[in-house]
Motif scaffolding. Structure first.
Motif, PDB file in Angstrom:
ATOM      1  N   ARG A 116      18.699  47.767   6.475  1.00  0.00           N
ATOM      2  CA  ARG A 116      18.287  46.543   5.781  1.00  0.00           C
ATOM      3  C   ARG A 116      19.502  45.717   5.370  1.00  0.00           C
ATOM      4  N   ASN A 117      20.497  46.365   4.812  1.00  0.00           N
ATOM      5  CA  ASN A 117      21.698  45.646   4.382  1.00  0.00           C
ATOM      6  C   ASN A 117      22.417  45.013   5.562  1.00  0.00           C
ATOM      7  N   ASN A 144      20.470  41.970   6.588  1.00  0.00           N
ATOM      8  CA  ASN A 144      20.611  40.939   5.571  1.00  0.00           C
ATOM      9  C   ASN A 144      21.948  40.213   5.711  1.00  0.00           C
ATOM     10  N   ASN A 145      23.012  40.950   5.984  1.00  0.00           N
ATOM     11  CA  ASN A 145      24.329  40.322   6.165  1.00  0.00           C
ATOM     12  C   ASN A 145      24.321  39.357   7.334  1.00  0.00           C
TER      13      ASN A 145
END
Length: 88
Positions: free
Chosen positions: A69-70, A73-74
């Motif tokens: 997810r991270n 998102n980035n």
């Protein structure tokens, strides 16, 4: 919210894991613990309760989900900034 032995994961965690992990992620975690991919999958899909054997693999699946997810998102934040520059 704790991960408790003898209980199913929450519906919210099931949704989160489903959204941010793949079968390949389950397989990689399962291989680390020498358990079946099916064991990991059934716990993550709320088909099997948490026990001492699958608890740590479940925690690792959550780590993978957070990382996935991270990472996305980035990428999305960077693309969003580029899109704003283009339309200005």
């Amino acid at each position: 919210m704790a991960i408790e032995t003898g209980k199913f994961i929450s519906k919210e965690l099931k949704t989160y894991i489903s959204k941010w992990t793949t079968f390949a992620d389950f397989r990689e975690v399962a291989e680390q613990y020498n358990i079946s991919t099916e064991t990991v999958r059934t716990v993550c899909k709320r088909e099997k309760k948490i026990n001492e054997t699958n608890k740590q693999p479940l925690i690792d699946v959550l780590r993978v989900a957070i990382s996935n997810r991270n990472g996305l998102n980035n990428v999305l934040v960077k693309a969003h900034k580029q899109a704003i520059k283009i339309i200005k």
